[in-house]
Design an enzyme around this catalytic site. Structure first.
Site, PDB file in Angstrom:
ATOM      1  N   LYS A  32       0.890  -1.166   0.000  1.00 50.80           N
ATOM      2  CA  LYS A  32       0.000   0.000   0.000  1.00 50.80           C
ATOM      3  C   LYS A  32       0.924   1.212   0.000  1.00 50.80           C
ATOM      4  CE  LYS A  32      -3.980   2.274   1.240  1.00 50.80           C
ATOM      5  NZ  LYS A  32      -5.361   2.065   0.818  1.00 50.80           N
ATOM      6  N   GLY A  97      -4.532   0.737  -4.116  1.00 51.68           N
ATOM      7  CA  GLY A  97      -4.670   2.179  -4.119  1.00 51.68           C
ATOM      8  C   GLY A  97      -5.468   2.653  -2.914  1.00 51.68           C
ATOM      9  N   LEU A 182     -19.011 -10.771   5.066  1.00 53.33           N
ATOM     10  CA  LEU A 182     -18.638 -11.828   6.002  1.00 53.33           C
ATOM     11  C   LEU A 182     -18.934 -11.380   7.425  1.00 53.33           C
ATOM     12  CD1 LEU A 182     -15.230 -12.870   4.387  1.00 53.33           C
ATOM     13  CD2 LEU A 182     -17.443 -14.025   4.168  1.00 53.33           C
TER      14      LEU A 182
END
EC number: 6.3.3.3
Length: 206
Positions: A32, A97, A182
């Site tokens: 990242k 991103g 989830l």
């Protein structure tokens, strides 16, 4: 080295969870380049937790949870795109991103400009909720107009087959599968959910 870019149609669409699952299944490294907001768990920490993968350090770690250009300005920093070349690693690299493709890195460049420089295939993560046809179509148009290769769209959320098919058909884009919400997010539940993602189609871009 083979790199894949994971971006989203907006903030909060589930691209970090998708990136974690993708990193794990590919046995990839994760990067990242710019992290905005350090109070909560960072995206790198989230991916490490749910993938167990090698995570490369961010080039910019910015305090304010805001657009990277604003967060950098808050610290008296200007993000320099020349410092954001893709790192060289052995094996696949998943790069995430921030927000969407048109998020500014500084007052002169969007993330889209960086994606175009990297010349790596892009996976666009999109929610299935109302509004996604517009957001996804605009993001795909921007990516393609910038010369980016689009590997496909991965959806996150409840199934909306007509919406998903509309995007696939009208935007002529590959459907890479859909992750459900989830209730309990663990390495195992994410791994199980990722069986719905077309990994073989993704591997062809590496």
């Amino acid at each position: 080295m083979s790199a894949l870019i994971v971006t989203g149609t907006d903030t909060g669409v589930g691209k970090t969870v998708f990136a974690a699952g993708l990193t794990a299944v590919l046995g990839a490294c994760y990067w990242k380049p710019v992290q905005s907001g350090l109070e909560d768990a960072t995206d790198s920490e989230t991916v490490r937790s749910f993938s167990g993968a090698e995570v490369l350090p961010e080039t910019y770690r910015l305090n304010l949870p805001a657009s990277p250009h604003l967060s950098a300005e808050d610290m008296g920093v200007k993000i320099d795109l020349s410092r954001l070349a893709l790192p060289q690693v052995d094996g696949p690299l998943v790069v995430e991103g921030a927000g969407g493709v048109m998020v500014p890195l500084n007052r002169q460049a969007f993330y889209l400009d960086l994606f175009a420089q990297w010349r790596a295939p892009v996976i666009l993560v999109a929610r299935t909720a109302l509004g996604t046809i517009n957001h996804t179509s605009l993001s795909l148009m921007a990516l393609r107009n910038a010369g980016c290769e689009v590997a496909g769209v991965a959806f996150v959320g409840d199934p909306q087959p007509e919406v998903e098919q509309t995007i696939v058909q009208m935007c002529d884009v590959r459907h890479l599968g859909r992750l459900p919400f989830l209730a309990e997010l663990t390495q195992q539940t994410l791994s199980d959910a990722f069986t719905a993602i077309d990994i073989e189609a993704i591997r062809r871009f590496l």
